[in-house]
Design an enzyme around this catalytic site. Structure first.
Site, PDB file in Angstrom:
ATOM      1  CB  CYS A 244       0.874 -18.224  -3.356  1.00 53.75           C
ATOM      2  SG  CYS A 244      -0.712 -17.427  -3.183  1.00 53.75           S
TER       3      CYS A 244
ATOM      4  CG  HIS B  10      -2.278 -20.862   0.078  1.00 57.26           C
ATOM      5  ND1 HIS B  10      -2.814 -20.056   1.047  1.00 57.26           N
ATOM      6  CD2 HIS B  10      -2.099 -20.065  -1.014  1.00 57.26           C
ATOM      7  CE1 HIS B  10      -2.966 -18.823   0.586  1.00 57.26           C
ATOM      8  NE2 HIS B  10      -2.533 -18.791  -0.662  1.00 57.26           N
TER       9      HIS B  10
END
Ligand code: 2RA
Length: 331
Positions: free
Chosen positions: A126, A235
């Site tokens: 990711c 994130h």
């Protein structure tokens, strides 16, 4: 089309089901796969109830595609079994990412490399996906030479156990879920995955190695510090990017605004910049805080935020399946 989702009861697996439904992927029969203890458990998909099936039963059903998010060891063992019956596997674990015979795909960047021979395709990490989505078109324009990246990663990247630890710590009650070696609430952990002999973590080395493979340039130098922080929305990453060619900031803005999958959020005077709360539940990679690094030439600072469960995992995997369908590589 018969579609298997392996790891269907996990955080990413659940997001995969949500994205398949949201994007109307042509699922005619769903095969949710999870651990033996979950077999028979009911899950709902597009208004229909499906029972979790065993890995063997899913393989025997010969699905056209199997999207995995079940950890590296399960993928190493089971992905080839699906491929043997003709299923295309898109795997979200790190098991196949650096295998030279497997493609590591971010559709906006390198889906064109996919062929009918590709039966196991790796979904990147990711934290790598959001970085390369933000940088790829700038790389084409100015050629990235070096990236210094610091990440601020959501506990959802670890999984449900970590989210539970954070929420239990925050509630001040008994901690029954221990995903980390330290408290995560009101704290940060410079420790994602295991430490390697060179002092970096596996997460940091994933960003180093995967970036080169996806962007097709082994000369790109990457150094990373990956950090876990007590948020759930996505994130965040601070990038310092050195290019071979000089750039003008207004051109950088134009290129980013024209980059598929990117949304520029950059108006500090109005307190507008990318934040996890604004990325949560969306597929866009938010980019902002663009500014020239005044300490060295041809170098740009930028802030990149994305929902790690969506574009960082589930959506990217489903987009690979969509691209393969469009390319006639899925039957
Ligand atoms: C993490 N990128 O955030 C890793 C795996 N999802 O924990």
């Amino acid at each position: 089309m018969k579609v298997a989702v392996v790891g269907a009861t996990g955080l990413v697996g659940g997001e995969m089901l949500k994205v398949l439904a949201e994007r109307n992927f042509p699922v005619t029969e769903l095969l949710p796969v999870a651990s033996e203890k979950s077999v028979g458990q009911e899950i709902e998909f597009q208004g229909k109830k499906y029972k979790v099936v065993s890995m063997d039963d899913a393989i025997a059903a010969r699905p056209a595609v199997a999207i995995f998010s079940a950890g590296g060891s399960i993928s190493k063992e089971q992905a080839p079994r699906f491929a043997e019956v003709g299923t295309v596997v898109i795997d979200n674990s790190s098991a196949w990412r650096m295998d030279p015979t497997k493609k590591l795909v971010v559709p906006e960047i390198n889906a064109k490399e996919l062929t009918a021979e590709d039966k196991i395709i790796a979904n990147p990490n990711c934290s790598t996906i959001q970085m390369v989505v933000a940088l790829n078109k700038l790389h084409e324009a100015y050629k990235v030479q070096r990236i210094v990246v610091s990440t601020y990663q959501s506990v959802t990247g670890t999984g449900k156990k970590a989210v539970d630890q954070l929420m239990q710590e925050r509630a001040g009650g008994e901690i029954t879920s221990q995903a980390y070696p330290h408290p995560i609430d009101l704290n940060v952990l410079p420790h994602i995955d295991v430490f390697e002999d060179n002092g970096y973590t596996k997460e940091e080395m994933k960003m180093v190695k995967e970036t080169k493979k996806i962007m097709g340039d082994e000369n790109i130098r990457v150094t990373a510090t990956t950090v876990r922080i007590p948020v759930v929305g996505g994130h965040s990453e601070a990038l310092n990017v050195e290019f071979e060619q000089e750039f003008e900031l207004e051109d950088v803005y134009r290129i980013l605004r024209e980059t598929e999958g990117v949304e520029v959020v950059d108006n500090p005077s109005q307190n507008q910049y990318p934040m996890p709360k604004d990325a949560h539940g969306r597929d866009a990679v938010l980019v902002g805080r663009l500014r020239r690094d005044e300490t060295q030439p041809r170098t740009l600072n930028m802030w990149v935020v994305a929902d790690n469960l969506r574009k960082g995992a589930a959506t990217n995997a489903v987009q690979i399946a969509e691209k393969m369908l469009q390319m006639g590589l899925l039957s």
